[in-house]
Structures are given as structure tokens and as C-alpha cells.
Design a protein around this motif. Structure first.
Motif, PDB file in Angstrom:
ATOM      1  N   ASP A 160     -13.780  -8.677 -10.108  1.00 46.23           N
ATOM      2  CA  ASP A 160     -14.230  -9.887 -10.812  1.00 46.23           C
ATOM      3  C   ASP A 160     -13.090 -10.867 -11.071  1.00 46.23           C
ATOM      4  N   GLY A 161     -11.915 -10.558 -10.537  1.00 47.85           N
ATOM      5  CA  GLY A 161     -10.800 -11.497 -10.666  1.00 47.85           C
ATOM      6  C   GLY A 161      -9.897 -11.255 -11.862  1.00 47.85           C
ATOM      7  N   THR A 162     -10.302 -10.396 -12.780  1.00 48.69           N
ATOM      8  CA  THR A 162      -9.421 -10.116 -13.920  1.00 48.69           C
ATOM      9  C   THR A 162      -8.180  -9.379 -13.424  1.00 48.69           C
ATOM     10  N   THR A 163      -7.052  -9.670 -14.049  1.00 51.20           N
ATOM     11  CA  THR A 163      -5.828  -9.021 -13.597  1.00 51.20           C
ATOM     12  C   THR A 163      -5.116  -8.298 -14.727  1.00 51.20           C
ATOM     13  N   PHE A 164      -4.399  -7.263 -14.309  1.00 52.84           N
ATOM     14  CA  PHE A 164      -3.492  -6.558 -15.212  1.00 52.84           C
ATOM     15  C   PHE A 164      -2.115  -6.721 -14.602  1.00 52.84           C
ATOM     16  N   ARG A 165      -1.139  -7.074 -15.408  1.00 53.64           N
ATOM     17  CA  ARG A 165       0.216  -7.260 -14.894  1.00 53.64           C
ATOM     18  C   ARG A 165       1.224  -6.785 -15.924  1.00 53.64           C
ATOM     19  N   GLU A 166       2.127  -5.932 -15.519  1.00 50.48           N
ATOM     20  CA  GLU A 166       3.152  -5.475 -16.451  1.00 50.48           C
ATOM     21  C   GLU A 166       4.464  -5.286 -15.699  1.00 50.48           C
ATOM     22  N   THR A 167       5.544  -5.605 -16.362  1.00 53.91           N
ATOM     23  CA  THR A 167       6.851  -5.416 -15.736  1.00 53.91           C
ATOM     24  C   THR A 167       7.188  -3.931 -15.696  1.00 53.91           C
ATOM     25  N   ILE A 168       7.567  -3.477 -14.528  1.00 58.25           N
ATOM     26  CA  ILE A 168       8.018  -2.090 -14.412  1.00 58.25           C
ATOM     27  C   ILE A 168       9.491  -2.015 -14.776  1.00 58.25           C
ATOM     28  N   TYR A 169      10.258  -2.892 -14.138  1.00 66.91           N
ATOM     29  CA  TYR A 169      11.686  -2.938 -14.454  1.00 66.91           C
ATOM     30  C   TYR A 169      12.306  -4.241 -13.938  1.00 66.91           C
ATOM     31  N   ASP A 170      13.200  -4.768 -14.735  1.00 65.48           N
ATOM     32  CA  ASP A 170      14.000  -5.917 -14.305  1.00 65.48           C
ATOM     33  C   ASP A 170      15.274  -5.380 -13.683  1.00 65.48           C
ATOM     34  N   PHE A 171      15.293  -5.312 -12.372  1.00 63.86           N
ATOM     35  CA  PHE A 171      16.446  -4.710 -11.698  1.00 63.86           C
ATOM     36  C   PHE A 171      17.677  -5.610 -11.780  1.00 63.86           C
ATOM     37  N   GLU A 172      18.800  -5.047 -12.225  1.00 66.84           N
ATOM     38  CA  GLU A 172      20.067  -5.781 -12.209  1.00 66.84           C
ATOM     39  C   GLU A 172      20.908  -5.316 -11.029  1.00 66.84           C
ATOM     40  N   CYS A 173      20.394  -4.304 -10.297  1.00 64.86           N
ATOM     41  CA  CYS A 173      21.090  -3.772  -9.124  1.00 64.86           C
ATOM     42  C   CYS A 173      20.040  -3.139  -8.213  1.00 64.86           C
ATOM     43  N   GLY A 174      20.483  -2.542  -7.113  1.00 62.02           N
ATOM     44  CA  GLY A 174      19.558  -1.872  -6.198  1.00 62.02           C
ATOM     45  C   GLY A 174      18.892  -0.671  -6.857  1.00 62.02           C
ATOM     46  N   GLY A 175      17.832  -0.181  -6.235  1.00 56.94           N
ATOM     47  CA  GLY A 175      17.124   0.969  -6.799  1.00 56.94           C
ATOM     48  C   GLY A 175      15.912   1.337  -5.957  1.00 56.94           C
ATOM     49  N   VAL A 176      15.019   2.070  -6.544  1.00 48.75           N
ATOM     50  CA  VAL A 176      13.816   2.509  -5.831  1.00 48.75           C
ATOM     51  C   VAL A 176      12.571   2.286  -6.668  1.00 48.75           C
ATOM     52  N   LEU A 177      11.439   2.188  -5.967  1.00 52.23           N
ATOM     53  CA  LEU A 177      10.187   1.835  -6.616  1.00 52.23           C
ATOM     54  C   LEU A 177       9.065   2.592  -5.927  1.00 52.23           C
ATOM     55  N   GLN A 178       8.074   3.020  -6.709  1.00 47.91           N
ATOM     56  CA  GLN A 178       6.985   3.801  -6.117  1.00 47.91           C
ATOM     57  C   GLN A 178       5.667   3.514  -6.829  1.00 47.91           C
ATOM     58  N   GLY A 179       4.616   3.302  -6.062  1.00 47.85           N
ATOM     59  CA  GLY A 179       3.274   3.105  -6.638  1.00 47.85           C
ATOM     60  C   GLY A 179       2.357   4.243  -6.246  1.00 47.85           C
ATOM     61  N   GLN A 180       1.859   4.995  -7.227  1.00 49.02           N
ATOM     62  CA  GLN A 180       0.974   6.137  -6.958  1.00 49.02           C
ATOM     63  C   GLN A 180      -0.419   5.844  -7.469  1.00 49.02           C
ATOM     64  N   TYR A 181      -1.398   6.537  -6.900  1.00 44.14           N
ATOM     65  CA  TYR A 181      -2.747   6.409  -7.459  1.00 44.14           C
ATOM     66  C   TYR A 181      -3.505   7.715  -7.287  1.00 44.14           C
ATOM     67  N   ASN A 182      -4.572   7.829  -8.032  1.00 44.60           N
ATOM     68  CA  ASN A 182      -5.585   8.844  -7.758  1.00 44.60           C
ATOM     69  C   ASN A 182      -6.930   8.284  -8.157  1.00 44.60           C
ATOM     70  N   LYS A 183      -8.010   8.977  -7.811  1.00 42.82           N
ATOM     71  CA  LYS A 183      -9.354   8.461  -8.073  1.00 42.82           C
ATOM     72  C   LYS A 183     -10.114   9.426  -8.983  1.00 42.82           C
ATOM     73  N   ASP A 184     -10.897   8.880  -9.911  1.00 46.25           N
ATOM     74  CA  ASP A 184     -11.711   9.737 -10.780  1.00 46.25           C
ATOM     75  C   ASP A 184     -12.551  10.694  -9.945  1.00 46.25           C
ATOM     76  N   SER A 185     -13.155  10.169  -8.860  1.00 41.86           N
ATOM     77  CA  SER A 185     -14.080  11.006  -8.080  1.00 41.86           C
ATOM     78  C   SER A 185     -13.359  12.216  -7.493  1.00 41.86           C
ATOM     79  N   SER A 186     -12.123  12.010  -7.068  1.00 46.89           N
ATOM     80  CA  SER A 186     -11.373  13.118  -6.483  1.00 46.89           C
ATOM     81  C   SER A 186     -10.951  14.134  -7.554  1.00 46.89           C
ATOM     82  N   ILE A 187     -10.545  13.620  -8.700  1.00 43.69           N
ATOM     83  CA  ILE A 187     -10.155  14.527  -9.793  1.00 43.69           C
ATOM     84  C   ILE A 187     -11.380  15.329 -10.254  1.00 43.69           C
ATOM     85  N   GLU A 188     -12.524  14.665 -10.290  1.00 40.82           N
ATOM     86  CA  GLU A 188     -13.755  15.356 -10.697  1.00 40.82           C
ATOM     87  C   GLU A 188     -14.114  16.468  -9.716  1.00 40.82           C
ATOM     88  N   SER A 189     -14.015  16.172  -8.417  1.00 45.76           N
ATOM     89  CA  SER A 189     -14.307  17.204  -7.409  1.00 45.76           C
ATOM     90  C   SER A 189     -13.360  18.388  -7.567  1.00 45.76           C
TER      91      SER A 189
END
Ligand code: NAP
Ligand code: MG
Length: 404
Positions: A160-189
């Protein structure tokens, strides 16, 4: 002797290489003489998967869904080398992956214990079964290597176009980043499969995550399990006198090590990957590890945890005798026959499965074993290393005595 009757067929999934050879030996020596074996046969051997463009795998999984109990031989998951070796038109996907996706199942791994081989953890007296949630998390993560200063944000845009946005980190140098997910349906199964299996095995179920730190992600797993337990399974657990409990993963690890075993430990994907290797190594041998895929609606597919034992197969092809351990494959059959017997109310079939497993254990406790186990036995235990044929024959003679 009258053969033991079956009413509903098992779905039989044949496989590859050394385990395919063992498969036939097990049927000829340990099953067909005693049971009026009814199966619906699917050949998941690589040549047949190639010939059918892998349709046979999908058909077998659908049959497992329809009939409720399947038994599977180990199969080759093709890689580049296999594509050449078998002259494949495509690098067919892992049959286990295909079957798991169709059944939406969870894999439970359980070791076979014998007197001669003691777990490294001295107080473990009974098997510990690990259930691994095989979907999502770090295995499906999106990763990014940050090379310098910049802002990382977590953004979600709803339909519906609503957004959620949050800062993960303000990097002052190099580093690493990772986005994970899971689904309710899979956890339920996953949760349903765990509760179903605990009820079928009449064993306690433990579940653990890091919800103190991961207050939304891991917390969701915890809440889904709790909710499904209370709505669907609590009464059955209480009637059977078994327990479901949730605890923090750190606490679970400590408790598992101090326990005497005899329960099911449900783990998130990464925890299950790591912990199942730890638990199976501590119990002894991959050749003694059984595996069953359970769907959320209570369909079962039994197999060995190991692969097709390629190195032994090449020796077999050269006419050499091999000492390949058939235990986990025999237990796949006994597990499937027992479940079929329980579902169909066939007490003789259940008793046969028990007798077959007891004959295996007696053989091993008499010191007759394949080479892989010899190196693991306790000092002072007298053993005789035999080849696969003689091992299976030794089981057969004990089985005959039991059924006489
Ligand atoms: P593997 O077949 O499990 O065998 C690895 C080694 O472990 C063997 O060479 C053998 O060691 C030992 N071993 C395993 N099972 C044994 C048994 N029953 N008795 C005695 N020793 C045993 O794994 P892999 O060699 O990595 O894979 C071979 C093929 O299996 C691959 O094509 C892979 O795709 C497939 N695979 C299938 C499944 C499945 O269908 N569920 C699972 C895993 C792998 P020694 O040679 O030292 O005696
Ligand atoms: Mg692993």
C-alpha cells in the motif's frame, strides 16, 4: 512362514551408487523373505532422473504426499563432474531439496546408539534428535561489502506504499552489511512438523533462539511456536506426558551437554546446521545417523543422513568387496514400515520393524560390524570387521531367530 501383511504401500525411492547396491541387498535379505512388501516404486537414480527430465523426483514427492510414508535411498546431487560422468543434459537439482519443497517438510536427524561406541559426551545415554529449520535466515541473506563512509538503512515498502525506514549504521569506515528474512508461513510449518514429530515419537521438544537480543526476529519464532503449541498440541502433549519448552539458545546448549538425551531439539537454520554436526560427531559416525523429513500435515519420508558412498562404489565396480555400513539405510526401512504399521493399525508390521532393529543392534553388540565402526569402539570390546554382505547375513540370522 506366513509373510507379514501390509495394507497401504510405502512410497519407495531408489537411489544411486553404493547405497543402491545396499538397498537391493536389504530388500532381498531382510525384507522380502518376511514381509509381503507393498511399495510404489520410483527410481531416483541419476540415469532415470535424466531420462525423465527429473519428473520422477516430483512424481515421487507427490506420491509421498498422497500415501503419507516414503523411504528414500541416498541419491547423487549432480555437480559439474557428475554432469560429465553421467552425460547429463542439465545439472538436476538435489532430489532432497525438491522433495523437501513439495512436502514443505522439516528434517529430523537421530543417531543409532550401540554399547560398543560411546558418545564423546559421557552422560548421553539416549539419542538426541535435531530438527533444523531449513529455510531462510543467513542462507538467503543479501550481503553487501561497505567500502567506506556512508549510511546503511533498513527499508521496507508495503504494497500500500507505506514505508518503514531505520538507520542500521552510519559507517565512518569500511565494513559489512547483511539483510536476512524469514516468513511466518515457513516458521509455522516448521513448528507444526516439530510438534507432530514429538507426538509421533512421544518425546519432549526443546526450542531455543536468541530472543533476548533479537527482539523482533527471533521473538517471532518463539511466539509462533508458543501460539501453535497452545492452540493445536498442548492437550496431546499433556495426555502423552511429554513437554514442550522454550529456552534461550545459550541455556539450551548447556542443558543439552548435561542431559542424558532422549529428546528433540528444534533449531533455527544456522543453529541446526552447526549443532547437528556437533551432535552427530559426538555420537560417533555419519553411517549411524538416520534422517526423516516430516511435513506439517504429518507425512514422513525416511532416509539415511549419509550420501551414496561413492568411494566404496568405485571399489565395488572393480570387483572388490566393500565394508559399507547399511545401518542407517536399514533404519530408514524399519522407520517407514513402523510408521506405516502404526498408521494402518498393523501390529505385526510394527513388531517386525522392532525386531529388525533389535537384530541389527544384537549383531553390533556381538562385535560384528563394518570397518567404519571398528575404529570407534571402546577399548576391551572384541570386534570382527566384516563386509556388507556378511554383516547383512549376520543380521538376517538373528532376525530369523526372532521371528521364528
Ligand atoms: P558420503 O556418501 O556420505 O560419503 C563420505 C564418506 O563417509 C565415505 O567415503 C565414507 O568414508 C564415509 N561413509 C559415509 N557413509 C558410509 C557408510 N554407510 N558406511 C561406511 N562409510 C561411510 O558423502 P560424499 O562422498 O560427500 O557424497 C557422495 C554422493 O552422495 C554425492 O554425489 C552427494 O551428492 C551425495 N549425497 C547424497 C545425500 C542424500 O541423498 N541424502 C546426502 C549427502 C550426499 P571412507 O571412504 O573413508 O570409508
Ligand atoms: Mg553443516
Amino acid at each position: 512362514m506366513q509373510k507379514i501383511r501390509m495394507t497401504t504401500p510405502l512410497v519407495e525411492m531408489d537411489g544411486d551408487e553404493m547405497t543402491r547396491i545396499l538397498w537391493q541387498m536389504i530388500k532381498d535379505e531382510l525384507l522380502l523373505p518376511f514381509v509381503d512388501l507393498k511399495t510404489i516404486y520410483f527410481d531416483l537414480g541419476l540415469p532415470e532422473r535424466e531420462r525423465t527430465k527429473d519428473k520422477v523426483t516430483v512424481d515421487s514427492a507427490n506420491a509421498a504426499k498422497e500415501y503419507g510414508v516414503a523411504v528414500k535411498c541416498a541419491t547423487i546431487t549432480p555437480n559439474k563432474q557428475r554432469v560429465e560422468e553421467y552425460n547429463l543434459s542439465e545439472m538436476w537439482k538435489s532430489p532432497n531439496g525438491t522433495i523437501r519443497a513439495i512436502l514443505d517438510g522439516t528434517v529430523f536427524r537421530k543417531p543409532i546408539l550401540i554399547d560398543a561406541v560411546k558418545p564423546v559426551v559421557r552422560n548421553w545415554k539416549k539419542p538426541i534428535t535435531i530438527a533444523r529449520h531449513a529455510y531462510g535466515d543467513v542462507y538467503k541473506a543479501t550481503e553487501y561489502r561497505v567500502e567506506g563512509e556512508g549510511k546503511a538503512e533498513l527499508v521496507f515498502t508495503g504494497k500500500d506504499g507505506t514505508t518503514f525506514r531505520e538507520t542500521i549504521y552510519d559507517f565512518e569506515c569500511g565494513g559489512v552489511l547483511q539483510g536476512q528474512y524469514n516468513k511466518d508461513s515457513s516458521i509455522e510449518s516448521f513448528a507444526h512438523a516439530c510438534f507432530q514429530y514429538a507426538i509421533a515419537e512421544k518425546q519432549d521438544l526443546w526450542f531455543a533462539t536468541k530472543d533476548t537480543i533479537s527482539k523482533k526476529y527471533d521473538q517471532t519464532f518463539k511466539l509462533v511456536f508458543q501460539d501453535i503449541y497452545e492452540k493445536n498440541y498442548k492437550a496431546q502433549f499433556e495426555a502423552l506426558g511429554i513437554e514442550y519448552f522454550y529456552t534461550l539458545i545459550d541455556d539450551a546448549v548447556a542443558r543439552v551437554i548435561r542431559s542424558e538425551g532422549g529428546f528433540i531439539w528444534a533449531c533455527k537454520n544456522y543453529d541446526g546446521d552447526v549443532m547437528s554436526d556437533m551432535v552427530s560427531t559426538a555420537f560417533g559416525s555419519l553411517a549411524m545417523m538416520t534422517s526423516v523429513l516430516v511435513s506439517p500435515d504429518g507425512k514422513y519420508e525416511y532416509e539415511a543422513a549419509h550420501g551414496t558412498v561413492t568411494r566404496h562404489y568405485y571399489r565395488y565396480l572393480k570387483g572388490e568387496e566393500t565394508s559399507t555400513n547399511p545401518m542407517a539405510t536399514i533404519y530408514a526401512w524399519s522407520g517407514a514400515l513402523r510408521r506405516r504399521g502404526e498408521m494402518d493399525g498393523l501390529t505385526d508390521l510394527v513388531a517386525f520393524a522392532d525386531a529388525l532393529e533389535a537384530a541389527c543392534i544384537e549383531t553390533l553388540n556381538a562385535g560384528i560390524m563394518t570397518k567404519d565402526l571398528v575404529g570407534l569402539v571402546e577399548p576391551g570390546f572384541e570386534v570382527q570387521a566384516v563386509n556388507s554382505v556378511d554383516f547383512i547375513k549376520a543380521i538376517r540370522s538373528r532376525l530369523e531367530a526372532k521371528l521364528a
